[in-house]
Design a protein around this motif. Sequence first.
Motif, PDB file in Angstrom:
ATOM      1  N   TYR A   1    -127.551  41.583 -19.890  1.00  0.00           N
ATOM      2  CA  TYR A   1    -127.865  41.293 -18.497  1.00  0.00           C
ATOM      3  C   TYR A   1    -129.153  41.980 -18.070  1.00  0.00           C
ATOM      4  O   TYR A   1    -130.062  41.363 -17.529  1.00  0.00           O
ATOM      5  CB  TYR A   1    -126.701  41.752 -17.618  1.00  0.00           C
TER       6      TYR A   1
ATOM      7  N   CYS B   1    -124.567  35.844 -21.108  1.00  0.00           N
ATOM      8  CA  CYS B   1    -125.115  36.790 -20.130  1.00  0.00           C
ATOM      9  C   CYS B   1    -126.580  36.491 -19.819  1.00  0.00           C
ATOM     10  O   CYS B   1    -127.051  36.760 -18.713  1.00  0.00           O
ATOM     11  CB  CYS B   1    -124.959  38.214 -20.632  1.00  0.00           C
TER      12      CYS B   1
ATOM     13  N   MET C   1    -126.487  33.805 -17.248  1.00  0.00           N
ATOM     14  CA  MET C   1    -125.932  34.236 -15.963  1.00  0.00           C
ATOM     15  C   MET C   1    -126.996  34.637 -14.955  1.00  0.00           C
ATOM     16  O   MET C   1    -126.762  34.589 -13.748  1.00  0.00           O
ATOM     17  CB  MET C   1    -124.953  35.390 -16.172  1.00  0.00           C
TER      18      MET C   1
ATOM     19  N   GLN D   1    -127.833  32.673 -11.809  1.00  0.00           N
ATOM     20  CA  GLN D   1    -127.100  32.829 -10.554  1.00  0.00           C
ATOM     21  C   GLN D   1    -128.007  33.308  -9.425  1.00  0.00           C
ATOM     22  O   GLN D   1    -127.685  33.132  -8.249  1.00  0.00           O
ATOM     23  CB  GLN D   1    -125.955  33.832 -10.737  1.00  0.00           C
TER      24      GLN D   1
ATOM     25  N   ARG E   1    -116.176  33.705 -19.997  1.00  0.00           N
ATOM     26  CA  ARG E   1    -115.808  34.528 -18.841  1.00  0.00           C
ATOM     27  C   ARG E   1    -114.299  34.779 -18.815  1.00  0.00           C
ATOM     28  O   ARG E   1    -113.859  35.922 -18.632  1.00  0.00           O
ATOM     29  CB  ARG E   1    -116.247  33.824 -17.557  1.00  0.00           C
TER      30      ARG E   1
ATOM     31  N   HIS F   1    -121.026  41.795 -13.760  1.00  0.00           N
ATOM     32  CA  HIS F   1    -121.938  40.912 -13.040  1.00  0.00           C
ATOM     33  C   HIS F   1    -121.930  41.115 -11.534  1.00  0.00           C
ATOM     34  O   HIS F   1    -122.665  40.436 -10.809  1.00  0.00           O
ATOM     35  CB  HIS F   1    -121.658  39.451 -13.398  1.00  0.00           C
TER      36      HIS F   1
END
Length: 285
Positions: free
Chosen positions: A33, A209, A212, A215, A240, A251
């Motif tokens: 991340y 990740c 992600m 988002q 997930r 997250h």
Amino acid sequence: MRTVCPSHHVRFLSFASTSFYFPFYFAIFIFTYYAALIQINIYIYIYFEIDDDDDDRVNGIDFEEIHIELSKRQQLSPEFQAINPFKKVPAIVDGRFNLFESHAILIYIASAFPGVADHWYPADVSRKAKIHAVLDWHHLNLRRGAAGFVLNTVLAPLLGLPLNKEAAAEAEKVLTSSLSTIENIWLKGDGQYLLGGFRPSIADLSLVCEIMQLQLLDEKEHDRILGPHKKVQTWIASTRNATKPHFDEVHNVLYKLKLRLSLKQSSQADGERKSGIKGPIISKM
């Protein structure tokens, strides 16, 4: 066959400041991340798994987390450079062994510590080689596309940089191509995970990740990019669900940043609307 090293005590150098146990895959989330969002990688911790019999099985990795203050440029110190000559986090010290680069650390932890379930990084040589192929592809494709697109459409102002429409357009091409590759090549097979797997591997977590960070886009833009890739969306949901509740816990940082960006955009929009409203005309009569 996995290497069993029962006497490890790992020093984990990251920009985080807490010291506690995490699931193995929770660590991967954090690494990937931050690598995508702000060019910082962090991870390691412990492995936690719900086995096939639905029993909780916890396997701890003894570690000491060391906080590297990037704002104070501690990563440039001679002490840290002796561990990672590239002067970046993350890095680990396991006895006299130093290691850096996120995927390399993941592979080492999955291989060196007992109790890590085989599906994360299989002992089977051919299966393992395919995971390496996905991870190598990731760096030059999905990461370049996703990180470049989010940076040049959303994050740049937070870093004091101008938005770059040309760079965003180029990154979008790479991102769109990468999502299509995942859907048509890496997700090809009987299982719901990469390489036709029925359980997730470190490759699934690394790539999910990365995605992600999309988002952070507004809802319309997010749906425009990800909407056409239904198989990718199902795979993200599967990964997930397989790693709850840790996926959402990690997250939360992303969701908070998205809220911050939304509030900033709303404030700017309100300011623009107010500046466009003319004051009342006062009669001189």
